[in-house]
Design a protein around this motif. Structure first.
Motif, PDB file in Angstrom:
ATOM      1  N   LEU A 254       0.890  -1.055  -0.280  1.00 44.24           N
ATOM      2  CA  LEU A 254      -0.391  -0.179   0.037  1.00 44.24           C
ATOM      3  C   LEU A 254       1.397   1.171  -0.343  1.00 44.24           C
ATOM      4  CD1 LEU A 254      -2.823   0.495   0.733  1.00 44.24           C
ATOM      5  CD2 LEU A 254      -2.268   0.510   3.031  1.00 44.24           C
ATOM      6  N   THR A 255       0.647   1.987  -1.252  1.00 48.11           N
ATOM      7  CA  THR A 255       0.923   3.658  -0.105  1.00 48.11           C
ATOM      8  C   THR A 255       0.719   4.752  -0.576  1.00 48.11           C
ATOM      9  OG1 THR A 255       2.881   2.589  -1.572  1.00 48.11           O
ATOM     10  CG2 THR A 255       2.908   5.025  -2.471  1.00 48.11           C
TER      11      THR A 255
ATOM     12  N   TYR B 268       4.051  -3.397   3.562  1.00 43.25           N
ATOM     13  CA  TYR B 268       3.136  -3.536   3.421  1.00 43.25           C
ATOM     14  C   TYR B 268       1.737  -4.056   4.297  1.00 43.25           C
ATOM     15  CZ  TYR B 268       5.446  -5.939  -0.918  1.00 43.25           C
ATOM     16  OH  TYR B 268       5.808  -7.083  -1.725  1.00 43.25           O
ATOM     17  N   ILE B 269       0.768  -4.804   4.297  1.00 39.77           N
ATOM     18  CA  ILE B 269      -0.111  -5.265   5.625  1.00 39.77           C
ATOM     19  C   ILE B 269      -1.054  -5.890   4.934  1.00 39.77           C
ATOM     20  CG2 ILE B 269      -0.959  -2.768   5.705  1.00 39.77           C
ATOM     21  CD1 ILE B 269      -3.096  -3.383   4.368  1.00 39.77           C
ATOM     22  N   THR B 270      -0.909  -7.047   5.188  1.00 34.55           N
ATOM     23  CA  THR B 270      -1.276  -8.336   5.597  1.00 34.55           C
ATOM     24  C   THR B 270      -2.803  -8.577   6.841  1.00 34.55           C
ATOM     25  OG1 THR B 270       0.366  -9.512   7.860  1.00 34.55           O
ATOM     26  CG2 THR B 270       0.736  -9.222   5.363  1.00 34.55           C
ATOM     27  N   LEU B 271      -3.422  -9.611   6.648  1.00 35.81           N
ATOM     28  CA  LEU B 271      -3.789  -9.654   7.752  1.00 35.81           C
ATOM     29  C   LEU B 271      -4.868 -11.410   7.242  1.00 35.81           C
ATOM     30  CD1 LEU B 271      -6.501  -8.264   8.986  1.00 35.81           C
ATOM     31  CD2 LEU B 271      -8.431  -9.144   6.730  1.00 35.81           C
ATOM     32  N   LEU B 272      -4.176 -11.832   8.694  1.00 40.35           N
ATOM     33  CA  LEU B 272      -5.080 -13.037   8.828  1.00 40.35           C
ATOM     34  C   LEU B 272      -6.224 -13.833   9.247  1.00 40.35           C
ATOM     35  CD1 LEU B 272      -4.043 -15.969   9.170  1.00 40.35           C
ATOM     36  CD2 LEU B 272      -2.555 -15.216  11.276  1.00 40.35           C
ATOM     37  N   HIS B 273      -6.526 -14.664   9.006  1.00 43.29           N
ATOM     38  CA  HIS B 273      -8.429 -14.813   9.504  1.00 43.29           C
ATOM     39  C   HIS B 273      -8.011 -16.259  10.145  1.00 43.29           C
ATOM     40  CE1 HIS B 273     -13.079 -14.703   8.889  1.00 43.29           C
ATOM     41  NE2 HIS B 273     -12.540 -15.033  10.080  1.00 43.29           N
ATOM     42  N   THR B 274      -7.802 -16.469  11.255  1.00 40.44           N
ATOM     43  CA  THR B 274      -8.075 -17.612  12.007  1.00 40.44           C
ATOM     44  C   THR B 274      -9.204 -18.481  12.593  1.00 40.44           C
ATOM     45  OG1 THR B 274      -8.155 -16.918  14.353  1.00 40.44           O
ATOM     46  CG2 THR B 274      -6.264 -16.787  13.767  1.00 40.44           C
TER      47      THR B 274
ATOM     48  N   PRO C  77       5.863 -10.959   4.065  1.00 40.38           N
ATOM     49  CA  PRO C  77       6.413  -9.462   4.391  1.00 40.38           C
ATOM     50  C   PRO C  77       6.966 -10.037   5.518  1.00 40.38           C
ATOM     51  CG  PRO C  77       3.715  -9.252   4.138  1.00 40.38           C
ATOM     52  CD  PRO C  77       4.363 -10.467   3.660  1.00 40.38           C
ATOM     53  N   PHE C  78       8.108  -9.936   6.171  1.00 36.79           N
ATOM     54  CA  PHE C  78       8.796 -10.492   7.593  1.00 36.79           C
ATOM     55  C   PHE C  78       9.256  -8.268   8.123  1.00 36.79           C
ATOM     56  CE2 PHE C  78      12.721  -9.819   4.501  1.00 36.79           C
ATOM     57  CZ  PHE C  78      13.648  -9.067   5.715  1.00 36.79           C
TER      58      PHE C  78
ATOM     59  N   GLN D  92      -1.225  -6.967  10.040  1.00 40.12           N
ATOM     60  CA  GLN D  92      -0.253  -6.518  10.688  1.00 40.12           C
ATOM     61  C   GLN D  92       0.352  -5.457   9.456  1.00 40.12           C
ATOM     62  OE1 GLN D  92       2.249 -10.662  10.914  1.00 40.12           O
ATOM     63  NE2 GLN D  92       3.165  -9.068  12.392  1.00 40.12           N
ATOM     64  N   GLN D  93       1.077  -4.480  10.183  1.00 32.14           N
ATOM     65  CA  GLN D  93       1.204  -3.504   9.254  1.00 32.14           C
ATOM     66  C   GLN D  93       3.171  -3.029   9.072  1.00 32.14           C
ATOM     67  OE1 GLN D  93      -1.150  -0.868  11.890  1.00 32.14           O
ATOM     68  NE2 GLN D  93      -2.010  -0.424  10.664  1.00 32.14           N
TER      69      GLN D  93
END
Length: 180
Positions: free
Chosen positions: A25-26, A33-39, A104-105, A66-67
């Motif tokens: 994202l800019t 980076y942005i990430t989304l983990l849906h458990t 991303p890490f 996560q950002q």
């Protein structure tokens, strides 16, 4: 050795069913980076204790946003319960954020900041940072980098000026739409 941690958390055995999305994202407010983990399904809930409070941070239906801001020494994980309420913001202090094999890490510098929805700020694992310096896992430069980053972030949070917290819902919405 500094541990490298990944946004997808593929090795997390507690999570039995998951959905995961990420994007770069800019915007005027954020670049990274942005990430989304849906458990969707977990083997058992995960609780963490802060003082007298036990807080559930993972269960069925929870989401972890996560950002990973470019050129910063932190990343933020926002944990949402199954109703979409913020459980906590968990700020990892890191040597740097990056991307490896398109994931991303962050390279973890041990010290963490937790912000609860009440505004309470909790510092975690300062002893791990001290131990890493004593055992030469990190050098004095990396140690000082972590100290400075924590002080800077505490100041921003105290003044209500930490932008990643303010961007939480916007970033979650972007990624939630990608899950559909």
């Amino acid at each position: 050795m500094i541990k490298r941690r990944y946004g997808e958390r593929k090795d997390w055995k507690r999570v039995l069913q998951r959905r995961y999305v990420q994007t770069f994202l800019t915007t005027n407010d954020f670049r990274g980076y942005i990430t989304l983990l849906h458990t969707l399904k977990v083997s058992n809930p995960l609780y963490t204790r802060y003082g007298e409070k036990d807080i559930c941070i993972v269960d069925n239906g929870y989401m972890w946003l996560q950002q990973f801001p470019c050129d910063k020494n932190h990343c933020v994980t926002t944990m949402f319960d199954s109703s979409g309420n913020v459980v906590q913001w968990y700020i990892d202090i890191c040597l740097h954020n990056g991307v490896e094999n398109d994931i991303p890490f962050w390279d973890d510098l041990f010290w963490d900041i937790v912000v609860l929805p009440t505004g309470e700020l909790i510092l975690k694992d300062e002893d791990e940072l001290e131990d890493a310096l004593l055992r030469s896992i990190i050098d004095k430069y990396q140690y000082n980098l972590a100290l400075n980053e924590v002080e800077n972030l505490k100041s921003l949070i105290d003044k209500g000026n930490f932008s990643l917290i303010k961007l939480t819902n916007t970033h979650k919405e972007i990624l939630s739409n990608m899950l559909k």
